[in-house]
Write a protein that holds these residues in place. Structure first.
Motif, PDB file in Angstrom:
ATOM      1  N   GLY A 266     -15.255 -13.880  20.558  1.00  0.00           N
ATOM      2  CA  GLY A 266     -13.910 -13.446  20.182  1.00  0.00           C
ATOM      3  C   GLY A 266     -13.095 -14.552  19.549  1.00  0.00           C
ATOM      4  N   PHE A 267     -13.239 -15.770  20.062  1.00  0.00           N
ATOM      5  CA  PHE A 267     -12.536 -16.911  19.488  1.00  0.00           C
ATOM      6  C   PHE A 267     -12.970 -17.137  18.041  1.00  0.00           C
ATOM      7  CE2 PHE A 267     -11.650 -21.742  20.128  1.00  0.00           C
ATOM      8  CZ  PHE A 267     -10.374 -21.590  19.610  1.00  0.00           C
ATOM      9  N   GLY A 268     -14.267 -17.035  17.778  1.00  0.00           N
ATOM     10  CA  GLY A 268     -14.768 -17.226  16.419  1.00  0.00           C
ATOM     11  C   GLY A 268     -14.224 -16.197  15.450  1.00  0.00           C
ATOM     12  N   VAL A 269     -14.141 -14.945  15.887  1.00  0.00           N
ATOM     13  CA  VAL A 269     -13.620 -13.881  15.015  1.00  0.00           C
ATOM     14  C   VAL A 269     -12.162 -14.149  14.647  1.00  0.00           C
ATOM     15  CG1 VAL A 269     -13.013 -11.431  14.933  1.00  0.00           C
ATOM     16  CG2 VAL A 269     -15.252 -12.132  15.810  1.00  0.00           C
ATOM     17  N   THR A 270     -11.351 -14.562  15.624  1.00  0.00           N
ATOM     18  CA  THR A 270      -9.939 -14.805  15.331  1.00  0.00           C
ATOM     19  C   THR A 270      -9.746 -16.013  14.408  1.00  0.00           C
ATOM     20  OG1 THR A 270      -9.651 -16.172  17.332  1.00  0.00           O
ATOM     21  CG2 THR A 270      -9.234 -13.806  17.534  1.00  0.00           C
ATOM     22  N   ILE A 271     -10.563 -17.059  14.601  1.00  0.00           N
ATOM     23  CA  ILE A 271     -10.458 -18.230  13.724  1.00  0.00           C
ATOM     24  C   ILE A 271     -10.839 -17.862  12.292  1.00  0.00           C
ATOM     25  CG2 ILE A 271     -11.423 -20.512  13.213  1.00  0.00           C
ATOM     26  CD1 ILE A 271     -11.713 -20.959  16.200  1.00  0.00           C
ATOM     27  N   LEU A 272     -11.898 -17.071  12.144  1.00  0.00           N
ATOM     28  CA  LEU A 272     -12.315 -16.651  10.804  1.00  0.00           C
ATOM     29  C   LEU A 272     -11.202 -15.858  10.126  1.00  0.00           C
ATOM     30  CD1 LEU A 272     -14.577 -16.523   8.696  1.00  0.00           C
ATOM     31  CD2 LEU A 272     -15.380 -14.426   9.826  1.00  0.00           C
ATOM     32  N   ALA A 273     -10.567 -14.969  10.871  1.00  0.00           N
ATOM     33  CA  ALA A 273      -9.474 -14.182  10.290  1.00  0.00           C
ATOM     34  C   ALA A 273      -8.326 -15.092   9.857  1.00  0.00           C
ATOM     35  CB  ALA A 273      -8.982 -13.153  11.308  1.00  0.00           C
ATOM     36  N   ALA A 274      -7.982 -16.094  10.685  1.00  0.00           N
ATOM     37  CA  ALA A 274      -6.889 -17.008  10.344  1.00  0.00           C
ATOM     38  C   ALA A 274      -7.208 -17.842   9.109  1.00  0.00           C
ATOM     39  CB  ALA A 274      -6.580 -17.927  11.526  1.00  0.00           C
ATOM     40  N   SER A 275      -8.492 -18.109   8.869  1.00  0.00           N
ATOM     41  CA  SER A 275      -8.873 -18.901   7.700  1.00  0.00           C
ATOM     42  C   SER A 275      -8.803 -18.097   6.403  1.00  0.00           C
ATOM     43  CB  SER A 275     -10.288 -19.448   7.882  1.00  0.00           C
ATOM     44  OG  SER A 275     -11.261 -18.422   7.776  1.00  0.00           O
ATOM     45  N   LEU A 276      -8.751 -16.768   6.518  1.00  0.00           N
ATOM     46  CA  LEU A 276      -8.813 -15.917   5.333  1.00  0.00           C
ATOM     47  C   LEU A 276      -7.461 -15.369   4.892  1.00  0.00           C
ATOM     48  CD1 LEU A 276     -12.053 -13.865   6.196  1.00  0.00           C
ATOM     49  CD2 LEU A 276     -11.845 -15.780   4.595  1.00  0.00           C
TER      50      LEU A 276
END
Length: 421
Positions: free
Chosen positions: A296-306
């Motif tokens: 879940g942490f990885g998904v949120t970080i990816l979204a913030a990078s985009l």
């Protein structure tokens, strides 16, 4: 949910734990102010993402090098007295950096030297603070105390950066360092007011040769310990480098200033408060919940990078904060509940090494990535680290029994867990 509220009330009914929360809460506001102001000061002095990364690495390199020895000190010492010494040292170092900055005498090498000294103190302070919490509340309330501590930490992370962003814009970074120095009066006072007869101290480990190696052998033999630590090492190295990425994201990508940076860190911290509350109400420990949290942490970080704009970033960052708090509280609780009390200081020192000590590697790497590919690419690198941590978690699960994959609450009937001898 009712059971969760009952356990929360039980933890908060412990007088010394309330004192600890009050003192730490006030002090951590200042700590987060300094955490925001220091990379901003380095950026003003150097105008380089790589140097910001190196300065961050200098703060945490001593944790990497000295962490296991700091854990052994925590296992051997009276933790309350040890914390009085470490917190006083932090106060003096923050005061020195503040005076240098407000007088205009600060140079880049001053920041690096004070960062190394603070990191050296932190190598002892972190495992001492982590293992002091069970002494305040007892084994049965460890999970809930860690969760409440995470909420408090997240709340201060919401307040400190916002105040720091305003103060930096109005008066400069030096005021933040001075405020941090003053804030340590609160934690020193709370420690001094605690009654020793109400604590539940773990018997000190007697001095013997080879105790650091003994702790490492113990962790190596327990998949329920080395698995979470390896997951934390991956995520700590590349995903938790927000102090490097966010200032550059604010300035280079979103064309903002120190206030923009403060808004972003506060948005992430507000999400972290929500994540901490969720952990307190429904949090679980063990490698399986930890693997889910890493994903879940990885998904949120990816979204913030985009996301493309400041507005959308301020929407995405609270989810990053919530997921990050969930992962960190889960790994902390898993290690505390799985480890034997006499090894707990050394185990939590490895927690410090993997979380903070990984920054000397990750900070410069992420700084170089921001200079070469931009802050968004450096943020996305954290999502890759989370994906690798998920792979580690899935590989560890078959080595564990069902009771080790998801740890029962210590108050549950038949719940395993290393009670103090």
């Amino acid at each position: 949910m009712q059971r969760g509220r009952g356990r929360t009330r039980a933890v908060l009914a412990v007088p010394d734990f309330r004192l600890y929360l009050a003192g730490q809460g006030l002090s951590l506001v200042g700590t987060w102010m300094q955490a925001v102001a220091q990379p901003w000061l380095v950026l003003e002095l150097s105008h380089s993402g790589t140097v910001v990364g190196l300065a961050t690495a200098a703060l945490f390199l001593p944790v990497l090098l000295l962490g296991p020895y700091g854990g052994l000190v925590a296992d051997r010492a009276d933790k309350r007295r040890l914390l009085l010494l470490t917190q006083a040292a932090f106060m003096l170092l923050a005061l020195a950096l503040g005076l240098l900055t407000v007088t205009g005498a600060v140079r880049l090498w001053h920041v690096f030297v004070i960062a190394v000294l603070m990191g050296t103190v932190n190598a002892v302070d972190m495992p001492a603070r982590q293992t002091f919490v069970p002494e305040l509340v007892g084994h049965a309330l460890i999970r809930d105390a860690v969760s409440i501590n995470s909420v408090m930490n997240s709340a201060t992370r919401a307040i400190g950066p916002a105040v720091a962003g305003i103060l930096i814009a109005m008066a400069g970074a030096g005021v933040c360092f001075l405020a941090n120095a003053v804030s340590f009066v609160a934690v020193l006072g709370s420690l001094a007011l605690m009654r020793a007869d109400r604590l539940r101290p773990t018997p000190p480990v007697p001095r013997e040769p080879g105790q650091v190696r003994e702790g490492l052998r113990y962790v190596r033999g327990e998949a329920g310990l080395w698995g979470p630590l390896l997951m934390l090492a991956l995520i700590g190295t590349l995903a938790y480098e927000f102090q490097v990425v966010l200032p550059l994201l604010a300035v280079d990508e979103l064309h903002g200033d120190s206030r923009t940076y403060g808004y972003m860190t506060s948005a992430m911290a507000l999400g972290a408060v929500a994540g901490g509350v969720a952990v307190t109400a429904r949090g679980r420990a063990g490698v399986l919940p930890l693997t889910v949290a890493a994903g879940g942490f990885g998904v949120t970080i990816l979204a913030a990078s985009l996301v493309p704009t400041l507005g959308t970033e301020l929407v995405a960052l609270p989810f990053v904060g919530a997921a990050g708090t969930l992962f960190l509280a889960t790994v902390n609780t898993t290690l505390q509940m799985t480890s034997q009390p006499r090894f707990r200081g050394r185990v939590m020192a490895l927690w410090s090494v993997m979380f903070l000590g990984s920054t000397p590697v990750g900070g410069p790497v992420v700084g170089v990535v921001t200079d070469v590919l931009g802050a968004r690419a450096a943020l996305a690198l954290g999502a890759v680290a989370c994906a690798l941590a998920v792979v580690v978690g899935l590989a560890v699960l078959p080595r564990l029994s069902p009771g080790e994959r998801v740890l029962p609450h210590p108050t549950s009937e038949g719940a395993p867990g290393p009670e103090p001898p």
